[in-house]
Design a protein around this motif. Sequence first.
Motif, PDB file in Angstrom:
ATOM      1  N   ARG A  87       0.832  -1.202   0.000  1.00 43.58           N
ATOM      2  CA  ARG A  87       0.000   0.000   0.000  1.00 43.58           C
ATOM      3  C   ARG A  87       0.865   1.250   0.000  1.00 43.58           C
ATOM      4  O   ARG A  87       1.984   1.238   0.516  1.00 43.58           O
ATOM      5  N   VAL A  88       0.303   2.299  -0.552  1.00 45.32           N
ATOM      6  CA  VAL A  88       0.926   3.609  -0.505  1.00 45.32           C
ATOM      7  C   VAL A  88       0.044   4.500   0.360  1.00 45.32           C
ATOM      8  O   VAL A  88      -1.172   4.560   0.167  1.00 45.32           O
ATOM      9  N   LEU A  89       0.658   5.158   1.326  1.00 46.98           N
ATOM     10  CA  LEU A  89      -0.041   6.138   2.149  1.00 46.98           C
ATOM     11  C   LEU A  89       0.446   7.513   1.711  1.00 46.98           C
ATOM     12  O   LEU A  89       1.651   7.776   1.703  1.00 46.98           O
ATOM     13  N   VAL A  90      -0.492   8.352   1.319  1.00 48.34           N
ATOM     14  CA  VAL A  90      -0.209   9.730   0.921  1.00 48.34           C
ATOM     15  C   VAL A  90      -0.702  10.630   2.042  1.00 48.34           C
ATOM     16  O   VAL A  90      -1.830  10.462   2.525  1.00 48.34           O
ATOM     17  N   GLU A  91       0.130  11.580   2.449  1.00 50.59           N
ATOM     18  CA  GLU A  91      -0.266  12.566   3.455  1.00 50.59           C
ATOM     19  C   GLU A  91       0.124  13.952   2.955  1.00 50.59           C
ATOM     20  O   GLU A  91       1.249  14.146   2.496  1.00 50.59           O
ATOM     21  N   VAL A  92      -0.797  14.882   3.046  1.00 53.07           N
ATOM     22  CA  VAL A  92      -0.504  16.277   2.729  1.00 53.07           C
ATOM     23  C   VAL A  92      -0.952  17.102   3.926  1.00 53.07           C
ATOM     24  O   VAL A  92      -2.120  17.051   4.320  1.00 53.07           O
ATOM     25  N   SER A  93      -0.002  17.816   4.513  1.00 51.20           N
ATOM     26  CA  SER A  93      -0.271  18.620   5.710  1.00 51.20           C
ATOM     27  C   SER A  93      -0.184  20.099   5.370  1.00 51.20           C
ATOM     28  O   SER A  93       0.696  20.517   4.612  1.00 51.20           O
ATOM     29  N   ASP A  94      -1.098  20.868   5.925  1.00 48.48           N
ATOM     30  CA  ASP A  94      -1.054  22.318   5.755  1.00 48.48           C
ATOM     31  C   ASP A  94      -1.265  22.976   7.114  1.00 48.48           C
ATOM     32  O   ASP A  94      -1.495  22.298   8.108  1.00 48.48           O
ATOM     33  N   ALA A  95      -1.164  24.285   7.155  1.00 47.55           N
ATOM     34  CA  ALA A  95      -1.182  25.021   8.426  1.00 47.55           C
ATOM     35  C   ALA A  95      -2.566  25.452   8.879  1.00 47.55           C
ATOM     36  O   ALA A  95      -2.690  26.073   9.933  1.00 47.55           O
ATOM     37  N   ARG A  96      -3.630  25.148   8.148  1.00 48.78           N
ATOM     38  CA  ARG A  96      -4.977  25.588   8.507  1.00 48.78           C
ATOM     39  C   ARG A  96      -5.781  24.453   9.109  1.00 48.78           C
ATOM     40  O   ARG A  96      -6.535  23.774   8.432  1.00 48.78           O
ATOM     41  N   GLY A  97      -5.643  24.250  10.400  1.00 50.31           N
ATOM     42  CA  GLY A  97      -6.366  23.174  11.065  1.00 50.31           C
ATOM     43  C   GLY A  97      -7.847  23.423  11.204  1.00 50.31           C
ATOM     44  O   GLY A  97      -8.642  22.492  11.298  1.00 50.31           O
ATOM     45  N   GLU A  98      -8.253  24.687  11.188  1.00 49.76           N
ATOM     46  CA  GLU A  98      -9.674  25.007  11.362  1.00 49.76           C
ATOM     47  C   GLU A  98     -10.479  24.825  10.085  1.00 49.76           C
ATOM     48  O   GLU A  98     -11.688  24.788  10.118  1.00 49.76           O
TER      49      GLU A  98
END
Length: 146
Positions: free
Chosen positions: A86-97
Amino acid sequence: MTTEISDIAPEAESYEFRQRLSATPGGARLARRLAGVQLAAWGIPYGCALAEDAELVVGELAANAVLHGLVPGRDFELGLRYDGRRVLVEVSDARGEKTPPEGLAPAGRWSAEGGRGLQLVEAVAREWGVRPRPPGHPGKTVWACL
C-alpha cells in the motif's frame, strides 16, 4: 476511520519520503512530480495504476492545501509511505480550522467549475480522512491509503 502511518504493515520493510514545499500552484505541481519520481525509485513504475492513482491523489490534495490551507509564509508538507502493498499519501497544511466537508458534493455536480478533487480521491483511494497535526505543529493532515 483513522489510518496512522504505524498501521501500514509495520512488519514489512517500508519506505518513507517527506518534503516541505511552497504553498503555491508550482509547489503543488512539484509535489505530484516528486511523488512519481519517488514511487519509481521504490519500484512502482511510471504509468502503472498504483503510480497513476497516487500521483492523482497527491495532485488533488496538494492543490487543496494550496487553495484552502494556505497561511501566508507557511509551506505544506508531502509525505509518502510504501510497505510493498500500500501507498499512504499525506498532505499537511497550516490551517487546522478549515477541514474538508463531511459529505462530498453529489455526483451530479460534475459540471461545476470546482469541487471534484476529493471525489476523485474518494474514487481511487481505499480510504481517506483528515486528522490534526501533532502538538507543536499547527494545521491538519489529509491522508489517503491506496
